[in-house]
Design a protein around this motif. Structure first.
Motif, PDB file in Angstrom:
ATOM      1  N   GLU A 308      14.276  53.537  65.345  1.00  0.00           N
ATOM      2  CA  GLU A 308      15.266  53.177  66.364  1.00  0.00           C
ATOM      3  C   GLU A 308      14.621  52.370  67.487  1.00  0.00           C
ATOM      4  O   GLU A 308      15.222  51.416  67.998  1.00  0.00           O
ATOM      5  CB  GLU A 308      15.930  54.432  66.911  1.00  0.00           C
ATOM      6  N   SER A 309      13.401  52.747  67.877  1.00  0.00           N
ATOM      7  CA  SER A 309      12.699  51.991  68.923  1.00  0.00           C
ATOM      8  C   SER A 309      12.387  50.579  68.447  1.00  0.00           C
ATOM      9  O   SER A 309      12.471  49.614  69.217  1.00  0.00           O
ATOM     10  CB  SER A 309      11.408  52.716  69.311  1.00  0.00           C
ATOM     11  N   ARG A 312      15.615  48.597  68.573  1.00  0.00           N
ATOM     12  CA  ARG A 312      15.976  48.314  69.961  1.00  0.00           C
ATOM     13  C   ARG A 312      15.096  47.198  70.545  1.00  0.00           C
ATOM     14  O   ARG A 312      15.579  46.303  71.238  1.00  0.00           O
ATOM     15  CB  ARG A 312      15.843  49.588  70.797  1.00  0.00           C
ATOM     16  N   MET A 339      16.061  53.740  58.754  1.00  0.00           N
ATOM     17  CA  MET A 339      17.262  54.265  59.407  1.00  0.00           C
ATOM     18  C   MET A 339      18.497  54.197  58.512  1.00  0.00           C
ATOM     19  O   MET A 339      19.495  54.848  58.780  1.00  0.00           O
ATOM     20  CB  MET A 339      17.567  53.462  60.683  1.00  0.00           C
ATOM     21  N   ALA A 341      20.094  51.430  58.393  1.00  0.00           N
ATOM     22  CA  ALA A 341      20.951  50.600  59.253  1.00  0.00           C
ATOM     23  C   ALA A 341      21.228  49.275  58.561  1.00  0.00           C
ATOM     24  O   ALA A 341      20.600  48.250  58.859  1.00  0.00           O
ATOM     25  CB  ALA A 341      20.286  50.387  60.615  1.00  0.00           C
TER      26      ALA A 341
END
Length: 766
Positions: A308-309, A312, A339, A341
């Motif tokens: 996630e970092s 981001r 992820m 994603a």
């Protein structure tokens, strides 16, 4: 105008060379000067021709064919060593094989009549070309010749010696490089940097750090941003973090923090050393960030499990106006893979296409891996087919692993067969993925063929290959070969122990699994979460409740491992199998973590075997409250109520099942006979070519069982087939041909009707 033209026609060779030097950015003007040299005959002079060769080779897109043509037009008698070097140097960078051939031609022409001997620059170019090919034998031959010929300058020439040690470093021969380095009477900053970089490439962090300390002692003035960057690269491993921190302190002391290359190296060093907080501090303190700085942080987050970092930071990089590099895309795609994603991954894919990075092999490999791990196997396949003809093992491995991760085991094995046919050498990860496919399919024969390839290619049994091979044999029911592989593994880590313990546990050898666990502890290997799952499963299958409790409590007490849902599930299964259903019910209600529906489903399944109506109804109702989508839970609970004549409850459960759209999946069994897999699915048994014979064989077996006095005792209270109200069976009967039961018996019965004996038979079902 006429005067200017006449001055051009009267210019000297020196003026021509000067004019040509100023036309490097204007190829057309250089070609015009070349035409003048041909027309006036000046091209026959070595100095003019040498400058033309240099001109063509120094263009942004070098015209090597034109440079070759100019060199070929130089009369043999006029060629000097500068003529040879003017072509040899650029060839060593752009076409190293051609450079080595050109160097051999130079040596052939070095006769007494021509008196042209290779110079130090000639040998430096030859060393560079040998490193780029790479060809250790050509490099060693050039080294021997350099020692023999005085024209090379020998070890006293720092330029030649530095090129030589750089060659050995790039060929991975760091010991030879260090020998050359130690024999150099004079060293400069380039020599020190080359040797440190060689250690970095060879992952010799301690040797690189010691050499850096030697620089500080012997020639501290040679320390600059380049050698600092090299040593930071060398210690960019978890074990080298303490050395990297010391170098960081020296960087701050000497004021080298202002160099963006040093800051980027510091970020990379901390990221690879798994110290992302320090990497973040360096990043935030950096005043001259570039795309490499951002890429280092994104890749660091992705490699340290902080997906996630990483995602981001990629968005922040884009918002800050920095253009991502190919390494940025690899990092963010890996983060998207972790992820799941897929939306962000597709956005990165779009940007990648826009910037022209899509067709780079290592970027495409990351893209294929991302789509596969996100479950978009079709998109992964499309990306793979775009570079299908590229013999890159990473790309092929990503696609094979993607098939395995998405349960397409047959496709993974077929793709590996194509890869093998193309002659692409597999990697450890390739072999591991295909072995996983064989294990999931219980395909023993292909697994044995892979074992032969492991021996053929010399992979050995270390690391993931040995564990995957042992698992494959175990899941195929061949514990003897699985154990033999395990015993031959050079280094048995916790993964290897888990593989063999799991194999014994799943094949009904619980005592063997527990004995291996005790042996594992004696060898000093600390068990992990997976180990305890396997051990608790073994205790469950063996009915060792007291011993299971000891191991369960030992997790936290002796190893500091907090039980997870899988461990609780093993304990519930162990208690249920032992008939301790009330204890299992109380244990579930004492658990503080969210366990969803799986634990109550285990209890309900055990109530089916033990015919405990009360606990079964309680467990079933809890599953209804939790909104389970498992069709068997509804069916079992409905049949419990049907057996007790509670028709209103039966209708209520069935109404819930219809309301929630829950459907029963068809049962499936398959049997492998003589390397051929035969599949049997509920409702499709008639599609098998031997369907009539199989049905006749089942009827024969049913009659034989009845004649022998077998009577079925169950009234189907816990059957997974729905009982219709008012049609509850009163008489004992044999139900051999209906539903899942029929499929389960049709598969093994198939072997009995074969007109020939089967050499090997394995059956599976769900």
């Amino acid at each position: 105008m006429a005067g200017a033209a006449s001055s051009v026609w009267r210019m000297s060779h020196t003026q021509f060379i000067e004019h040509l030097r100023h036309t490097a950015a204007r190829p057309r003007d250089g070609e015009a000067l070349h035409a003048w040299a041909l027309k006036t005959g000046a091209a026959s002079h070595a100095a003019v021709s040498n400058s033309l060769i240099t001109f063509y080779c120094s263009l942004s897109q070098p015209l090597l064919h034109a440079a070759f043509a100019v060199f070929a037009d130089i009369p043999h008698a006029a060629r000097d060593v500068a003529s040879w070097n003017s072509l040899l140097n650029p060839l060593s960078r752009h076409r190293p094989l051609a450079a080595l051939s050109h160097f051999r031609s130079l040596l052939s022409s070095s006769s007494a009549a021509d008196d042209v001997l290779p110079s130090p620059h000639s040998f430096a170019a030859a060393f560079t070309a040998a490193a780029r090919v790479p060809c250790a034998s050509a490099g060693a031959a050039a080294h021997a010749l350099a020692c023999k010929l005085a024209s090379s300058g020998g070890s006293g020439n720092v330029f030649v010696s530095t090129a030589l040690l750089n060659m050995y470093c790039k060929l991975g021969m760091t010991c030879d490089a260090r020998r050359v380095f130690d024999e150099m009477p004079f060293r400069n900053a380039v020599s020190w940097t080359a040797m440190v970089s060689g250690y970095a490439a060879g992952k010799c962090s301690e040797e690189a750090f010691e050499l850096f300390r030697l620089i500080l002692l012997e020639c501290p003035l040679e320390k600059n941003e380049f050698v600092t960057t090299a040593v930071l690269s060398a210690v960019s491993v978890p074990s080298g973090l303490h050395m990297g921190v010391q170098v960081h302190g020296l960087v701050v002391k000497d004021g080298l923090v202002g160099f963006v290359s040093v800051e980027n190296s510091l970020v990379t060093m901390y990221a690879k050393g798994e110290y992302m907080d320090a990497a973040q501090q360096v990043f935030e303190a950096s005043k001259e960030r570039n795309s490499i700085t951002w890429s280092a942080m994104i890749t660091g987050h992705a490699q340290n499990g902080e997906a996630e970092s990483a995602a981001r930071m990629f968005l922040q990089m884009h918002a800050a106006g920095f253009s991502p590099t190919e390494f940025t895309f690899v990092g963010v795609l890996n983060a998207c893979s972790d992820m799941g994603a897929v939306v962000l991954g597709k956005q990165a894919h779009s940007l990648m296409v826009k910037l022209g990075f899509e067709m780079q092999v290592y970027v495409k490999s990351a893209l294929v891996d991302m789509y596969a791990k996100c479950g978009c196997i079709g998109d992964a396949r499309d990306g793979f087919l775009q570079l299908y003809d590229v013999d890159d093992v990473v790309l092929w491995t990503a696609m094979i692993a993607g098939h395995v991760q998405n349960g397409e085991h047959e496709e993974a094995m077929m793709l590996y067969a194509k890869m093998d046919k193309e002659g692409i050498m597999p990697s450890n990860l390739t072999i591991t993925s295909v072995l996983r496919a064989c294990a999931c399919l219980a395909a023993l024969e292909p697994g044995r063929q892979l074992h032969a390839q492991i021996l053929k290619f010399g992979f050995g049994l270390g690391g993931s290959v040995g564990s995957a091979l042992s698992t494959m044999y175990s899941k195929c029911g061949n514990l003897e070969d699985g154990m033999a592989v395990f015993r031959r593994m050079p280094d048995r880590d916790v993964i290897a122990w888990n593989s063999i313990i799991s194999g014994f546990s799943q094949n009904g050898c619980g005592n063997g699994a527990l004995d291996l666990f005790e042996e594992m502890k004696l060898e000093g290997t600390a068990p992990d979460y997976i180990t305890f799952i396997n051990v608790l499963c073994a205790c469950s299958h063996m009915g060792l409740v007291d011993r299971g409790w000891i191991y369960f409590r030992s997790m936290t007490k002796d190893y500091g491992l907090t039980p997870r849902l899988d461990h609780y599930a093993c304990m519930v299964d162990m208690l249920s199998r032992a008939g301790l259903l009330k204890e299992a019910k109380e244990f579930i209600e004492s658990i503080t973590i969210d366990h969803g529906t799986c634990l109550w489903r285990i209890v309900l399944g055990s109530c089916r075997s033990l015919r405990d109506f009360d606990v079964g109804a309680y467990a079933g109702e809890r599953l209804m409250e939790l909104g389970t989508e498992d069709s068997s839970a509804y069916i079992l609970l409905s049949n419990i109520y049907a057996s007790q004549r509670k028709w209103s409850d039966v209708e209520r459960v069935r109404h819930l099942m219809r309301l929630r759209g829950v459907n029963k999946d068809p049962g499936c069994s398959w049997v492998e006979l003589n390397s051929r897999v035969n599949v049997f699915v509920v409702g499709e048994q008639h599609q098998h070519p031997e369907a009539e014979n199989i049905s006749a064989e089942l009827m024969r077996l049913a009659k034989h069982m009845k004649d022998e006095g077998y009577r079925q005792t169950s009234h189907f209270s816990f059957s997974e087939e729905l009982i219709v109200p008012g049609e509850y069976p009163e008489d004992d009967q044999l139900e051999l041909l209906g539903g899942q039961s029929g499929v389960g018996k049709a598969a093994p019965s198939f072997q009995n009707i074969l007109p020939f004996p089967s050499t090997e038979c394995r059956g599976y079902g769900h």
